[in-house]
Design a protein around this motif. Structure first.
Motif, PDB file in Angstrom:
ATOM      1  N   MET A   1     -83.164  -4.503  19.372  1.00  0.00           N
ATOM      2  CA  MET A   1     -83.116  -3.265  20.151  1.00  0.00           C
ATOM      3  C   MET A   1     -81.906  -2.450  19.706  1.00  0.00           C
ATOM      4  SD  MET A   1     -83.053  -2.877  24.309  1.00  0.00           S
ATOM      5  CE  MET A   1     -84.632  -3.702  24.463  1.00  0.00           C
ATOM      6  N   SER A   2     -82.094  -1.168  19.432  1.00  0.00           N
ATOM      7  CA  SER A   2     -81.010  -0.298  18.995  1.00  0.00           C
ATOM      8  C   SER A   2     -80.560   0.591  20.153  1.00  0.00           C
ATOM      9  CB  SER A   2     -81.468   0.560  17.817  1.00  0.00           C
ATOM     10  OG  SER A   2     -82.574   1.356  18.186  1.00  0.00           O
ATOM     11  N   TYR A   3     -79.255   0.913  20.140  1.00  0.00           N
ATOM     12  CA  TYR A   3     -78.675   1.701  21.219  1.00  0.00           C
ATOM     13  C   TYR A   3     -78.019   2.949  20.658  1.00  0.00           C
ATOM     14  CZ  TYR A   3     -79.148  -2.565  23.996  1.00  0.00           C
ATOM     15  OH  TYR A   3     -79.636  -3.662  24.652  1.00  0.00           O
ATOM     16  N   LYS A   4     -78.084   4.037  21.431  1.00  0.00           N
ATOM     17  CA  LYS A   4     -77.427   5.274  21.059  1.00  0.00           C
ATOM     18  C   LYS A   4     -76.595   5.760  22.239  1.00  0.00           C
ATOM     19  CE  LYS A   4     -78.293  10.042  19.566  1.00  0.00           C
ATOM     20  NZ  LYS A   4     -79.334  11.067  19.286  1.00  0.00           N
ATOM     21  N   LEU A   5     -75.310   5.999  21.990  1.00  0.00           N
ATOM     22  CA  LEU A   5     -74.403   6.438  23.046  1.00  0.00           C
ATOM     23  C   LEU A   5     -74.768   7.837  23.527  1.00  0.00           C
ATOM     24  CD1 LEU A   5     -71.740   5.849  24.632  1.00  0.00           C
ATOM     25  CD2 LEU A   5     -70.539   7.016  22.766  1.00  0.00           C
ATOM     26  N   LYS A   6     -74.889   7.994  24.833  1.00  0.00           N
ATOM     27  CA  LYS A   6     -75.134   9.310  25.426  1.00  0.00           C
ATOM     28  C   LYS A   6     -73.775   9.903  25.803  1.00  0.00           C
ATOM     29  CE  LYS A   6     -78.159   7.804  28.562  1.00  0.00           C
ATOM     30  NZ  LYS A   6     -79.206   7.812  29.615  1.00  0.00           N
ATOM     31  N   GLN A   7     -73.201  10.679  24.880  1.00  0.00           N
ATOM     32  CA  GLN A   7     -71.834  11.160  25.068  1.00  0.00           C
ATOM     33  C   GLN A   7     -71.702  12.051  26.306  1.00  0.00           C
ATOM     34  OE1 GLN A   7     -70.043  12.717  21.494  1.00  0.00           O
ATOM     35  NE2 GLN A   7     -70.932  11.114  20.206  1.00  0.00           N
ATOM     36  N   GLU A   8     -72.770  12.731  26.666  1.00  0.00           N
ATOM     37  CA  GLU A   8     -72.698  13.600  27.847  1.00  0.00           C
ATOM     38  C   GLU A   8     -72.601  12.808  29.144  1.00  0.00           C
ATOM     39  OE1 GLU A   8     -76.990  12.595  27.169  1.00  0.00           O
ATOM     40  OE2 GLU A   8     -75.274  13.162  25.928  1.00  0.00           O
ATOM     41  N   SER A   9     -72.867  11.489  29.072  1.00  0.00           N
ATOM     42  CA  SER A   9     -72.841  10.651  30.276  1.00  0.00           C
ATOM     43  C   SER A   9     -71.572   9.810  30.389  1.00  0.00           C
ATOM     44  CB  SER A   9     -74.052   9.711  30.292  1.00  0.00           C
ATOM     45  OG  SER A   9     -75.262  10.433  30.284  1.00  0.00           O
ATOM     46  N   PHE A 115     -67.426   3.286  20.588  1.00  0.00           N
ATOM     47  CA  PHE A 115     -68.804   3.509  20.142  1.00  0.00           C
ATOM     48  C   PHE A 115     -68.993   4.788  19.315  1.00  0.00           C
ATOM     49  CE2 PHE A 115     -69.135   0.727  23.842  1.00  0.00           C
ATOM     50  CZ  PHE A 115     -69.926  -0.288  23.320  1.00  0.00           C
ATOM     51  N   ALA A 116     -68.005   5.673  19.317  1.00  0.00           N
ATOM     52  CA  ALA A 116     -68.059   6.877  18.472  1.00  0.00           C
ATOM     53  C   ALA A 116     -66.669   7.114  17.892  1.00  0.00           C
ATOM     54  CB  ALA A 116     -68.529   8.079  19.276  1.00  0.00           C
ATOM     55  N   PRO A 117     -66.168   6.168  17.097  1.00  0.00           N
ATOM     56  CA  PRO A 117     -64.771   6.251  16.624  1.00  0.00           C
ATOM     57  C   PRO A 117     -64.463   7.494  15.792  1.00  0.00           C
ATOM     58  CG  PRO A 117     -65.982   4.512  15.461  1.00  0.00           C
ATOM     59  CD  PRO A 117     -66.842   4.950  16.604  1.00  0.00           C
ATOM     60  N   LYS A 118     -65.444   7.999  15.048  1.00  0.00           N
ATOM     61  CA  LYS A 118     -65.174   9.206  14.250  1.00  0.00           C
ATOM     62  C   LYS A 118     -64.877  10.391  15.159  1.00  0.00           C
ATOM     63  CE  LYS A 118     -67.040  12.099  10.527  1.00  0.00           C
ATOM     64  NZ  LYS A 118     -68.146  12.285   9.549  1.00  0.00           N
ATOM     65  N   LYS A 119     -65.644  10.525  16.209  1.00  0.00           N
ATOM     66  CA  LYS A 119     -65.417  11.626  17.151  1.00  0.00           C
ATOM     67  C   LYS A 119     -64.057  11.467  17.833  1.00  0.00           C
ATOM     68  CE  LYS A 119     -67.739  14.289  20.768  1.00  0.00           C
ATOM     69  NZ  LYS A 119     -67.880  15.475  19.919  1.00  0.00           N
ATOM     70  N   TYR A 120     -63.708  10.225  18.142  1.00  0.00           N
ATOM     71  CA  TYR A 120     -62.391   9.991  18.756  1.00  0.00           C
ATOM     72  C   TYR A 120     -61.272  10.411  17.809  1.00  0.00           C
ATOM     73  CZ  TYR A 120     -58.195   7.626  20.313  1.00  0.00           C
ATOM     74  OH  TYR A 120     -56.896   7.362  20.692  1.00  0.00           O
ATOM     75  N   VAL A 121     -61.398  10.031  16.532  1.00  0.00           N
ATOM     76  CA  VAL A 121     -60.372  10.384  15.541  1.00  0.00           C
ATOM     77  C   VAL A 121     -60.183  11.898  15.467  1.00  0.00           C
ATOM     78  CG1 VAL A 121     -59.892  10.454  13.065  1.00  0.00           C
ATOM     79  CG2 VAL A 121     -60.571   8.312  14.123  1.00  0.00           C
ATOM     80  N   LEU A 122     -61.286  12.627  15.435  1.00  0.00           N
ATOM     81  CA  LEU A 122     -61.212  14.077  15.275  1.00  0.00           C
ATOM     82  C   LEU A 122     -60.767  14.783  16.552  1.00  0.00           C
ATOM     83  CD1 LEU A 122     -64.450  14.627  13.160  1.00  0.00           C
ATOM     84  CD2 LEU A 122     -62.085  14.767  12.355  1.00  0.00           C
ATOM     85  N   ASN A 123     -61.174  14.258  17.706  1.00  0.00           N
ATOM     86  CA  ASN A 123     -60.910  14.958  18.968  1.00  0.00           C
ATOM     87  C   ASN A 123     -59.646  14.504  19.687  1.00  0.00           C
ATOM     88  OD1 ASN A 123     -63.312  16.120  18.358  1.00  0.00           O
ATOM     89  ND2 ASN A 123     -64.365  15.574  20.239  1.00  0.00           N
ATOM     90  N   HIS A 124     -59.247  13.240  19.484  1.00  0.00           N
ATOM     91  CA  HIS A 124     -58.147  12.707  20.288  1.00  0.00           C
ATOM     92  C   HIS A 124     -56.958  12.225  19.457  1.00  0.00           C
ATOM     93  CE1 HIS A 124     -60.253  12.641  24.210  1.00  0.00           C
ATOM     94  NE2 HIS A 124     -61.332  12.483  23.467  1.00  0.00           N
ATOM     95  N   TRP A 125     -57.190  11.944  18.198  1.00  0.00           N
ATOM     96  CA  TRP A 125     -56.108  11.356  17.395  1.00  0.00           C
ATOM     97  C   TRP A 125     -55.499  12.358  16.432  1.00  0.00           C
ATOM     98  CZ3 TRP A 125     -55.706   7.160  13.204  1.00  0.00           C
ATOM     99  CH2 TRP A 125     -54.691   6.246  13.542  1.00  0.00           C
ATOM    100  N   PHE A 126     -56.161  13.450  16.241  1.00  0.00           N
ATOM    101  CA  PHE A 126     -55.725  14.439  15.260  1.00  0.00           C
ATOM    102  C   PHE A 126     -55.045  15.600  15.979  1.00  0.00           C
ATOM    103  CE2 PHE A 126     -57.262  18.311  12.793  1.00  0.00           C
ATOM    104  CZ  PHE A 126     -56.168  18.324  11.933  1.00  0.00           C
ATOM    105  N   ASP A 127     -53.799  15.877  15.614  1.00  0.00           N
ATOM    106  CA  ASP A 127     -53.062  17.013  16.161  1.00  0.00           C
ATOM    107  C   ASP A 127     -53.303  18.214  15.242  1.00  0.00           C
ATOM    108  OD1 ASP A 127     -51.255  18.904  17.040  1.00  0.00           O
ATOM    109  OD2 ASP A 127     -49.722  17.429  17.552  1.00  0.00           O
ATOM    110  N   GLU A 128     -54.251  19.056  15.640  1.00  0.00           N
ATOM    111  CA  GLU A 128     -54.676  20.158  14.763  1.00  0.00           C
ATOM    112  C   GLU A 128     -53.565  21.177  14.545  1.00  0.00           C
ATOM    113  OE1 GLU A 128     -58.608  23.008  14.153  1.00  0.00           O
ATOM    114  OE2 GLU A 128     -58.419  21.697  15.904  1.00  0.00           O
ATOM    115  N   GLN A 129     -52.721  21.367  15.551  1.00  0.00           N
ATOM    116  CA  GLN A 129     -51.641  22.349  15.413  1.00  0.00           C
ATOM    117  C   GLN A 129     -50.602  21.897  14.387  1.00  0.00           C
ATOM    118  OE1 GLN A 129     -50.115  23.008  19.355  1.00  0.00           O
ATOM    119  NE2 GLN A 129     -51.665  24.537  19.836  1.00  0.00           N
ATOM    120  N   LYS A 130     -50.299  20.599  14.405  1.00  0.00           N
ATOM    121  CA  LYS A 130     -49.284  20.084  13.471  1.00  0.00           C
ATOM    122  C   LYS A 130     -49.900  19.535  12.192  1.00  0.00           C
ATOM    123  CE  LYS A 130     -46.059  18.905  17.179  1.00  0.00           C
ATOM    124  NZ  LYS A 130     -45.259  17.818  17.817  1.00  0.00           N
TER     125      LYS A 130
END
Length: 333
Positions: A1-9, A115-130
């Motif tokens: 069985m395959s699973y897909k994260l529902k990010q909106e939830s 479950f979505a590490p790439k999104k975490y890296v881009l949204n939470h780990w990356f300081d876009e201003q610096k």
């Protein structure tokens, strides 16, 4: 069985799960200590993100301590502030109303990181201003540790989202996604699986039918060769010996009881050196005394309470404290 994260939830899942965890924890107490936060859930990442939120708040408050009359950047002042923080960290005392939103945020960030590490890296780990990866955040990463460290050590500034996304893709093999059901069980939230994941059964292609040849088999008289048959006529069988209706403890119970070792003997060499040096100021006899006291505890909470007389200088943010908590969890969970 395959699973897909529902990010909106993720947000609604985190809010509901945080409420459940707080209801259970605060059923018998009004406040939570720093030590208890470190062991609040079986998911180390969640506990770590709560600690990060607390220390981010502390840094924000310290940043407001500025004066035209005093030099807060002086080396001695900075040293004193650090010692003050270490002392204060051993007196964390939070009620449900303040912990629950921190816990909900920690769960939400953990689910994205896990479950979505790439999104975490881009949204939470990356300081876009610096255009860089913020210093210090790596110490709070307890999931996909190897992958995040590789990205942190490899990334070259200035960083932009496209470059960081490509860098993650090149290292994606270091980010192994766990099985959702097992992960949610650690949060006692497996009943919310359908809220957070879409899942479909994988339908395998049906093989082409093939002709089956069934050879004739000559029937052979059944021979009584089983262990049970060899011990008929009222004689004790091997199965009777180990699984009989005895009132004494079972073999499994005896083994489990005998397997409980003193905490000191469960430490690895690295843990022994690290704890003695950092938590007990190099005093091996003090460490042995404390571990013997913890051996008498019957639960995780009782063990944590027994550390109170000795942990006044322990850095709750440090890796040593985290490792010490894991030793206790190996024993009591």
């Amino acid at each position: 069985m395959s699973y897909k994260l529902k990010q909106e939830s993720i947000s609604s899942f985190s809010t509901a799960t945080a409420a459940d965890i707080c209801t259970e924890f605060f059923a018998g107490q009004n406040k939570i200590s720093g030590e208890s936060i470190m062991a609040l859930t079986e998911v180390r990442q969640v506990n770590s993100f709560i600690i990060e939120s607390l220390f981010t708040q502390w840094q924000s408050e310290i940043a407001r301590l500025r004066s035209p009359y005093f030099d807060f950047e002086a080396e001695e002042v900075q040293k004193a502030l650090k010692e003050f923080m270490n002392t204060l960290s051993n007196h964390i005392n939070i009620g449900r109303g303040h912990l629950e939103p921190l816990l909900s945020k920690a769960i939400e960030t953990t689910m994205l990181l896990t479950f979505a590490p790439k999104k975490y890296v881009l949204n939470h780990w990356f300081d876009e201003q610096k255009e860089n990866l913020p210093k210090g955040k790596l110490r709070y990463i307890k999931t996909h540790t190897e992958g995040f460290k590789l990205i942190h050590d490899t990334a070259k500034t200035p960083i932009n989202p496209a470059y960081l996304g490509n860098l993650f893709d090149s290292m994606s093999s270091h980010f192994e996604i766990p099985e959702p059901v097992e992960f949610l069980q650690k949060l006692n939230a497996e009943d919310k699986l359908s809220l957070l994941f879409e899942f479909e059964k994988e339908v395998a292609a049906e093989p082409a039918p093939s002709q089956v040849f069934t050879p004739e088999i000559e029937e052979i008289p059944e021979a009584k060769t089983s262990v049970a048959a060899k011990h008929e006529n009222g004689k004790e069988t091997i199965n009777d010996r180990f699984n009989g209706n005895s009132n004494g403890p079972t073999l499994a119970e005896k083994l489990q009881k005998n397997n409980i070792q003193p905490l000191e003997k469960t430490l690895t060499l690295n843990e022994r050196i690290m704890f003695a040096k950092t938590l007990f100021d190099g005093d091996q006899s003090l460490m042995k005394k404390v571990l013997e006291e913890l051996d008498t505890a019957n639960s995780m909470d009782e063990a944590l309470s027994k550390t109170q007389p000795y942990n006044k200088k322990w850095d709750i943010e440090g890796d040593e404290m985290d490792a010490f908590i894991q030793v206790l969890k190996r024993r009591f969970n």
